[in-house]
Design an enzyme around this catalytic site. Structure first.
Site, PDB file in Angstrom:
ATOM      1  N   CYS A  91       0.590  -1.319   0.194  1.00 42.23           N
ATOM      2  CA  CYS A  91      -0.163  -0.067  -0.195  1.00 42.23           C
ATOM      3  C   CYS A  91       0.834   1.596   0.141  1.00 42.23           C
ATOM      4  CB  CYS A  91      -0.902   0.040   1.355  1.00 42.23           C
ATOM      5  SG  CYS A  91      -1.589   1.368   1.212  1.00 42.23           S
ATOM      6  N   CYS A  96      -1.368   1.569  -2.546  1.00 50.13           N
ATOM      7  CA  CYS A  96      -2.783   2.781  -2.674  1.00 50.13           C
ATOM      8  C   CYS A  96      -2.143   4.268  -2.354  1.00 50.13           C
ATOM      9  CB  CYS A  96      -3.460   2.967  -0.998  1.00 50.13           C
ATOM     10  SG  CYS A  96      -3.221   0.974  -0.689  1.00 50.13           S
ATOM     11  N   LYS A  99       0.159   5.728  -5.843  1.00 52.76           N
ATOM     12  CA  LYS A  99      -1.140   5.450  -7.547  1.00 52.76           C
ATOM     13  C   LYS A  99      -2.035   7.167  -6.861  1.00 52.76           C
ATOM     14  CE  LYS A  99      -5.914   3.821  -5.496  1.00 52.76           C
ATOM     15  NZ  LYS A  99      -6.011   2.652  -5.715  1.00 52.76           N
ATOM     16  N   TYR A 232      -8.528  -3.415 -11.759  1.00 52.62           N
ATOM     17  CA  TYR A 232      -8.453  -1.988 -10.765  1.00 52.62           C
ATOM     18  C   TYR A 232      -7.302  -1.422 -11.523  1.00 52.62           C
ATOM     19  CZ  TYR A 232      -6.894  -2.447  -6.043  1.00 52.62           C
ATOM     20  OH  TYR A 232      -6.187  -2.488  -5.423  1.00 52.62           O
ATOM     21  N   GLU A 236      -6.678   2.413 -13.770  1.00 54.06           N
ATOM     22  CA  GLU A 236      -5.891   3.464 -12.687  1.00 54.06           C
ATOM     23  C   GLU A 236      -5.114   3.573 -12.739  1.00 54.06           C
ATOM     24  OE1 GLU A 236      -8.353   2.432  -8.547  1.00 54.06           O
ATOM     25  OE2 GLU A 236      -5.884   2.072  -8.443  1.00 54.06           O
ATOM     26  N   HIS A 501     -26.840  20.969   0.737  1.00 56.57           N
ATOM     27  CA  HIS A 501     -26.205  21.466  -0.408  1.00 56.57           C
ATOM     28  C   HIS A 501     -24.814  21.938  -0.309  1.00 56.57           C
ATOM     29  CE1 HIS A 501     -28.356  21.812  -3.846  1.00 56.57           C
ATOM     30  NE2 HIS A 501     -28.560  23.615  -3.734  1.00 56.57           N
ATOM     31  N   GLU A 506     -25.537  14.653  -1.478  1.00 59.22           N
ATOM     32  CA  GLU A 506     -26.519  15.250  -1.105  1.00 59.22           C
ATOM     33  C   GLU A 506     -27.815  14.017  -2.506  1.00 59.22           C
ATOM     34  OE1 GLU A 506     -28.703  18.574  -1.999  1.00 59.22           O
ATOM     35  OE2 GLU A 506     -26.982  19.583  -3.523  1.00 59.22           O
TER      36      GLU A 506
HETATM   37  P1  FAD Z   1       1.498  -6.532   1.540  1.00 63.98           P
HETATM   38  O1  FAD Z   1       1.300  -4.813   2.225  1.00 63.98           O
HETATM   39  O2  FAD Z   1       1.510  -7.093   0.805  1.00 63.98           O
HETATM   40  O3  FAD Z   1       2.692  -6.442   2.958  1.00 63.98           O
HETATM   41  C1  FAD Z   1       3.473  -7.595   2.567  1.00 63.98           C
HETATM   42  C2  FAD Z   1       4.655  -7.743   3.041  1.00 63.98           C
HETATM   43  O4  FAD Z   1       4.978  -9.287   3.535  1.00 63.98           O
HETATM   44  C3  FAD Z   1       5.793  -6.754   1.491  1.00 63.98           C
HETATM   45  O5  FAD Z   1       6.637  -5.987   2.061  1.00 63.98           O
HETATM   46  C4  FAD Z   1       6.385  -8.456   1.479  1.00 63.98           C
HETATM   47  O6  FAD Z   1       7.755  -7.726   1.017  1.00 63.98           O
HETATM   48  C5  FAD Z   1       6.561  -9.077   2.691  1.00 63.98           C
HETATM   49  N1  FAD Z   1       6.804 -10.365   2.595  1.00 63.98           N
HETATM   50  C6  FAD Z   1       6.498 -11.212   1.633  1.00 63.98           C
HETATM   51  N2  FAD Z   1       7.161 -12.316   2.035  1.00 63.98           N
HETATM   52  C7  FAD Z   1       8.262 -12.261   2.705  1.00 63.98           C
HETATM   53  C8  FAD Z   1       8.865 -13.240   4.356  1.00 63.98           C
HETATM   54  N3  FAD Z   1       9.009 -14.567   3.453  1.00 63.98           N
HETATM   55  N4  FAD Z   1       9.424 -12.696   4.718  1.00 63.98           N
HETATM   56  C9  FAD Z   1       9.295 -11.392   5.202  1.00 63.98           C
HETATM   57  N5  FAD Z   1       9.035 -10.374   4.357  1.00 63.98           N
HETATM   58  C10 FAD Z   1       8.017 -11.181   3.725  1.00 63.98           C
HETATM   59  N6  FAD Z   1      -5.716  -0.761  -1.113  1.00 63.98           N
HETATM   60  C11 FAD Z   1      -6.742  -0.306  -0.772  1.00 63.98           C
HETATM   61  O7  FAD Z   1      -7.851  -0.310   0.123  1.00 63.98           O
HETATM   62  N7  FAD Z   1      -6.711   0.719  -1.229  1.00 63.98           N
HETATM   63  C12 FAD Z   1      -6.306   1.197  -2.524  1.00 63.98           C
HETATM   64  O8  FAD Z   1      -6.492   1.941  -3.689  1.00 63.98           O
HETATM   65  C13 FAD Z   1      -5.069   0.419  -3.372  1.00 63.98           C
HETATM   66  N8  FAD Z   1      -4.547   0.325  -4.237  1.00 63.98           N
HETATM   67  C14 FAD Z   1      -3.833  -0.246  -4.788  1.00 63.98           C
HETATM   68  C15 FAD Z   1      -2.493  -0.121  -5.758  1.00 63.98           C
HETATM   69  C16 FAD Z   1      -2.493  -1.338  -6.160  1.00 63.98           C
HETATM   70  C17 FAD Z   1      -1.197  -0.997  -7.668  1.00 63.98           C
HETATM   71  C18 FAD Z   1      -2.101  -2.021  -5.520  1.00 63.98           C
HETATM   72  C19 FAD Z   1      -1.107  -3.541  -6.228  1.00 63.98           C
HETATM   73  C20 FAD Z   1      -2.591  -2.434  -4.814  1.00 63.98           C
HETATM   74  C21 FAD Z   1      -3.366  -1.484  -3.864  1.00 63.98           C
HETATM   75  N9  FAD Z   1      -4.787  -1.644  -2.807  1.00 63.98           N
HETATM   76  C22 FAD Z   1      -4.927  -0.601  -2.474  1.00 63.98           C
HETATM   77  C23 FAD Z   1      -4.015  -3.605  -2.159  1.00 63.98           C
HETATM   78  C24 FAD Z   1      -2.905  -3.446  -0.883  1.00 63.98           C
HETATM   79  O9  FAD Z   1      -2.309  -2.495  -1.559  1.00 63.98           O
HETATM   80  C25 FAD Z   1      -2.860  -4.802  -0.163  1.00 63.98           C
HETATM   81  O10 FAD Z   1      -4.430  -5.241   0.170  1.00 63.98           O
HETATM   82  C26 FAD Z   1      -2.478  -4.996   1.039  1.00 63.98           C
HETATM   83  O11 FAD Z   1      -1.553  -3.730   1.018  1.00 63.98           O
HETATM   84  C27 FAD Z   1      -2.507  -5.742   1.735  1.00 63.98           C
HETATM   85  O12 FAD Z   1      -1.585  -5.689   2.626  1.00 63.98           O
HETATM   86  P2  FAD Z   1      -0.724  -7.261   3.288  1.00 63.98           P
HETATM   87  O13 FAD Z   1      -0.081  -6.589   4.997  1.00 63.98           O
HETATM   88  O14 FAD Z   1      -2.041  -8.077   2.981  1.00 63.98           O
HETATM   89  O15 FAD Z   1       0.456  -7.470   2.746  1.00 63.98           O
HETATM   90  P1  NA7 Z   2      -7.463  -8.644 -11.076  1.00 64.85           P
HETATM   91  O1  NA7 Z   2      -8.629  -8.346 -10.192  1.00 64.85           O
HETATM   92  O2  NA7 Z   2      -7.013 -10.119 -10.621  1.00 64.85           O
HETATM   93  O3  NA7 Z   2      -7.233  -8.892 -12.396  1.00 64.85           O
HETATM   94  C1  NA7 Z   2      -6.624  -8.863 -13.433  1.00 64.85           C
HETATM   95  C2  NA7 Z   2      -6.588  -8.776 -14.711  1.00 64.85           C
HETATM   96  O4  NA7 Z   2      -5.786  -9.613 -15.142  1.00 64.85           O
HETATM   97  C3  NA7 Z   2      -8.144  -8.900 -15.481  1.00 64.85           C
HETATM   98  O5  NA7 Z   2      -8.565  -8.120 -16.221  1.00 64.85           O
HETATM   99  C4  NA7 Z   2      -8.059 -10.815 -16.400  1.00 64.85           C
HETATM  100  O6  NA7 Z   2      -8.761 -10.249 -17.226  1.00 64.85           O
HETATM  101  C5  NA7 Z   2      -6.556 -10.016 -16.896  1.00 64.85           C
HETATM  102  N1  NA7 Z   2      -5.605 -10.798 -16.933  1.00 64.85           N
HETATM  103  C6  NA7 Z   2      -5.465 -12.575 -16.825  1.00 64.85           C
HETATM  104  N2  NA7 Z   2      -4.314 -13.124 -17.067  1.00 64.85           N
HETATM  105  C7  NA7 Z   2      -4.206 -12.369 -19.151  1.00 64.85           C
HETATM  106  C8  NA7 Z   2      -3.666 -12.166 -19.417  1.00 64.85           C
HETATM  107  N3  NA7 Z   2      -2.923 -13.608 -19.314  1.00 64.85           N
HETATM  108  N4  NA7 Z   2      -3.213 -11.737 -20.471  1.00 64.85           N
HETATM  109  C9  NA7 Z   2      -3.804 -10.750 -20.180  1.00 64.85           C
HETATM  110  N5  NA7 Z   2      -4.832 -10.073 -19.461  1.00 64.85           N
HETATM  111  C10 NA7 Z   2      -4.945 -10.915 -18.382  1.00 64.85           C
HETATM  112  O7  NA7 Z   2      -6.074  -8.652 -10.229  1.00 64.85           O
HETATM  113  P2  NA7 Z   2      -5.016  -7.192 -10.320  1.00 64.85           P
HETATM  114  O8  NA7 Z   2      -4.077  -6.624 -11.490  1.00 64.85           O
HETATM  115  O9  NA7 Z   2      -5.994  -5.775  -9.952  1.00 64.85           O
HETATM  116  O10 NA7 Z   2      -4.485  -7.132  -8.885  1.00 64.85           O
HETATM  117  C11 NA7 Z   2      -6.047  -7.391  -7.919  1.00 64.85           C
HETATM  118  C12 NA7 Z   2      -5.212  -7.333  -6.735  1.00 64.85           C
HETATM  119  O11 NA7 Z   2      -4.312  -6.216  -6.647  1.00 64.85           O
HETATM  120  C13 NA7 Z   2      -5.991  -6.826  -5.447  1.00 64.85           C
HETATM  121  O12 NA7 Z   2      -7.289  -7.190  -5.102  1.00 64.85           O
HETATM  122  C14 NA7 Z   2      -4.806  -5.829  -4.179  1.00 64.85           C
HETATM  123  O13 NA7 Z   2      -4.441  -6.824  -4.176  1.00 64.85           O
HETATM  124  C15 NA7 Z   2      -4.426  -5.264  -5.845  1.00 64.85           C
HETATM  125  P3  NA7 Z   2     -10.188 -11.595 -17.190  1.00 64.85           P
HETATM  126  O14 NA7 Z   2     -11.404 -10.645 -16.249  1.00 64.85           O
HETATM  127  O15 NA7 Z   2     -10.015 -12.324 -16.515  1.00 64.85           O
HETATM  128  O16 NA7 Z   2     -10.544 -12.198 -18.957  1.00 64.85           O
END
Ligand code: FAD
Ligand code: NA7
Length: 526
Positions: A91, A96, A99, A232, A236, A501, A506
């Site tokens: 995040c 989050c 982005k 998403y 985004e 408003h 609203e």
């Molecule tokens: P993480 O935050 O992923 O933390 C896991 C940590 O564990 C990482 O630092 C990793 O390196 C570490 N790790 C992994 N394996 C090991 C190991 N074996 N030993 C030690 N460390 C390890 N969520 C929202 O709510 N709002 C948003 O707007 C949003 N935008 C997002 C945009 C993007 C591009 C992405 C990719 C995600 C977004 N998310 C958003 C999702 C959000 O980031 C995740 O849901 C959240 O970070 C999950 O938290 P977590 O604690 O499960 O794992």
């Molecule tokens: P999602 O929500 O699992 O979506 C993956 C997207 O990529 C979806 O549109 C898929 O299409 C598409 N997709 C999957 N495989 C392929 C390949 N091989 N080629 C082209 N397109 C593909 O993934 P996100 O990246 O949003 O990650 C989810 C988590 O990220 C979210 O829950 C947070 O933790 C952050 P489909 O609809 O399957 O046809």
């Protein structure tokens, strides 16, 4: 028996602690919880959390606040192009936070255009400098990384910048950046290792494409970009890159935003198209070649369309085709934690895995919303149940969220198609409207895609089971209504609420046209 003549006489595990004052004193000295649940064996820690992201940090600090001995291991494996980052997880570093800041950069671009309509005059040509944005974003992230380290220290949580792997249910091996190995034992473990972006198995994918893990710290402007996937994350990123004036295409395999309300997903696509994002639909990349090295490079992406091989030349390919749970290579097989074999996510009862002393939270949990506040809430409540005698479970229902596409999409509860599936078409009433945000009027902006709907269950007093809004500041609008839905609000409660408003929010207090009626929902002014 105790010699104490007052009540209460407090006993813990048969031992007399004293009266109310003694109990309060023990609590204020952080001794009470360890008296209630003392460590069962001679482990180094009461709790070790693997993963210092949203969930892991929250759980560890909460556990430490009960006087427990807690450690967190966090380690970031570099991406294929070598990107890495600090403490805080997805995040903060690659999700989050960066982005939303980049989304804000795009919004400001639009605001500059609006400003002329509001009387602002400026002569200089407006352009966007990626390097300035990148620096601002990365500096902010750096300050957050530091803040997390300080917070752990303040709470006496031991931090190891090391990769953890289970050796047995009470022991992990930790390997730091220099390859130095240590062994740690603990009574309990929480796995909070999150997810990492997936790459397709096609030539050139790992060599030449990047993911969201690289984008926010990319040292050069990505230039003409292809975003692969219709998740998403993909939409985004496509949205804010286009908002900065870049040439952006999204490659869609099937539908936009699987899992979200599909009527809204289509509206998002239409709006993005109107705002210069191109879409190539019903196809996937088959290979990527580098035409020219550089920053950015020149890449050629091949794909099939109508039976013929085609290609698109771009500077950057952003893969956003899903994320894999980080549950392999961490010894879960050795300790027998059950995983869903298809997606690698942990199968748990709430947050309890099948191994009694091992728990899981956040993105790696199967079937739970993959969102930061969800991971944090689950982590805090779990720590309270583990060490403070709480029985409060995390409620994963009606979790609100927002997709930060150029037109933001906020939702809470069910998508319309899911509500129909769950309650039956005859029991669902959908109130909806297009609307014109006031600030769009003077700016002469097109509001035809701004839309809101409430999905109600007629069989249950028109209880609101889904709320969806497409428009500016959708996240800010949705959060408060999520509280109402948690309290079980009905359409009548929404109607009886007086609006603020003039706001966008609203409109939920005055919705009157049902989808069934086919009534006019064209946006009207105040
Ligand atoms: P993480 O935050 O992923 O933390 C896991 C940590 O564990 C990482 O630092 C990793 O390196 C570490 N790790 C992994 N394996 C090991 C190991 N074996 N030993 C030690 N460390 C390890 N969520 C929202 O709510 N709002 C948003 O707007 C949003 N935008 C997002 C945009 C993007 C591009 C992405 C990719 C995600 C977004 N998310 C958003 C999702 C959000 O980031 C995740 O849901 C959240 O970070 C999950 O938290 P977590 O604690 O499960 O794992
Ligand atoms: P999602 O929500 O699992 O979506 C993956 C997207 O990529 C979806 O549109 C898929 O299409 C598409 N997709 C999957 N495989 C392929 C390949 N091989 N080629 C082209 N397109 C593909 O993934 P996100 O990246 O949003 O990650 C989810 C988590 O990220 C979210 O829950 C947070 O933790 C952050 P489909 O609809 O399957 O046809």
């Amino acid at each position: 028996m105790t010699g104490q003549r007052t009540v209460p006489n407090v006993f813990i595990g048969g031992t007399h602690l004293g009266g109310a004052d003694d109990t309060f004193k023990a609590q204020s000295e952080n001794r009470l919880m360890s008296l209630i649940s003392p460590p069962t064996a001679d482990y180094t820690y009461d709790l070790v959390v693997i993963g210092g992201g949203s969930g892991g940090l929250a759980a560890s600090k909460e556990a430490a606040s009960f006087g427990k001995k807690v450690a967190v291991c966090d380690f970031v494996k570099p991406t294929p192009v070598g990107t890495t980052w600090g403490l805080g997880g997805t995040c903060v570093n690659v999700g989050c936070i960066p982005k939303k800041l980049m989304h804000q950069a795009a919004i400001l671009g639009q605001s500059i255009r609006d400003a002329r309509h509001y009387g602002w005059e400026f002569s200089e040509e407006v352009s966007h400098k990626w390097e300035t944005l990148r620096k601002g974003v990365q500096d902010h992230i750096g300050s957050l990384n530091w803040g997390y380290r300080v917070a752990l220290r303040d709470k006496s949580v031991a931090y190891q910048n090391a990769y953890a792997e289970f050796v047995d249910p009470h022991t992990i091996k930790c390997v730091n950046r220099r390859g130095k190995e240590t062994t740690i034992t603990s009574d309990k473990f929480i796995i909070a290792t999150g997810m990492r972006p997936r790459y397709p198995d096609i030539p050139g994918a790992k060599e030449f494409s990047i993911t969201s893990d690289d984008l926010f710290s990319l040292p050069y402007c990505p230039g003409k970009t292809l975003c692969v996937g219709a998740s998403y994350v993909s939409l985004e990123c496509a949205g804010f890159l286009a908002g900065m004036g870049l040439d952006v295409t999204v490659m869609v395999r099937s539908i936009l935003l699987r899992g979200f309300d599909q009527e809204i997903a289509e509206r998002i696509g239409l709006h993005m198209e109107k705002h210069s994002v191109k879409f190539i639909k019903k196809t996937v990349p088959t290979r990527i070649e580098r035409l020219k090295e550089g920053t950015p490079p020149s890449l050629r992406v091949f794909y099939n369309e109508d039976g013929a091989e085609k290609h698109l030349d771009v500077n950057t390919v952003l893969m956003a085709i899903g994320r894999d749970a980080c549950t392999t290579g961490i010894g879960l097989d050795k300790v027998g934690v059950m995983l869903n074999q298809k997606n690698g996510q942990v199968i748990a009862n709430g947050e309890q895995t099948n191994i009694p002393n091992i728990y899981a939270i956040g993105d790696i949990l199967e079937g739970k919303p993959e969102l930061t506040p969800v991971a944090i809430e689950a982590g805090i409540l779990l720590a309270r149940r583990m060490f403070a005698g709480s029985d409060v479970q995390c409620d994963y229902v009606n979790v609100p969220t927002t997709v930060f596409t150029p037109l933001e999409y906020g939702c809470c509860g069910l998508a319309e198609e899911d509500a129909i599936k769950q309650y039956g078409e005859d029991n669902i009433e959908v109130y909806h409207t297009n609307y014109m945000p006031l600030e769009y009027t003077v700016a002469g902006r097109d509001a035809s895609d701004c839309y809101a709907k409430l999905i109600c269950n007629k069989a249950d007093k028109e209880r609101v089971v889904g709320l969806h809004i497409l428009g500016p500041n959708a996240g800010e609008v949705t959060q408060g209504y999520a509280v109402a839905m948690k309290c079980g609000a009905t359409k009548q409660h929404f109607d009886a609420t007086i609006g603020i408003h003039p706001t966008v929010s609203e409109l939920f207090t005055t919705l009157s046209v049902t989808k069934n009626s086919g009534g006019d929902i064209m946006a009207k002014g105040c």
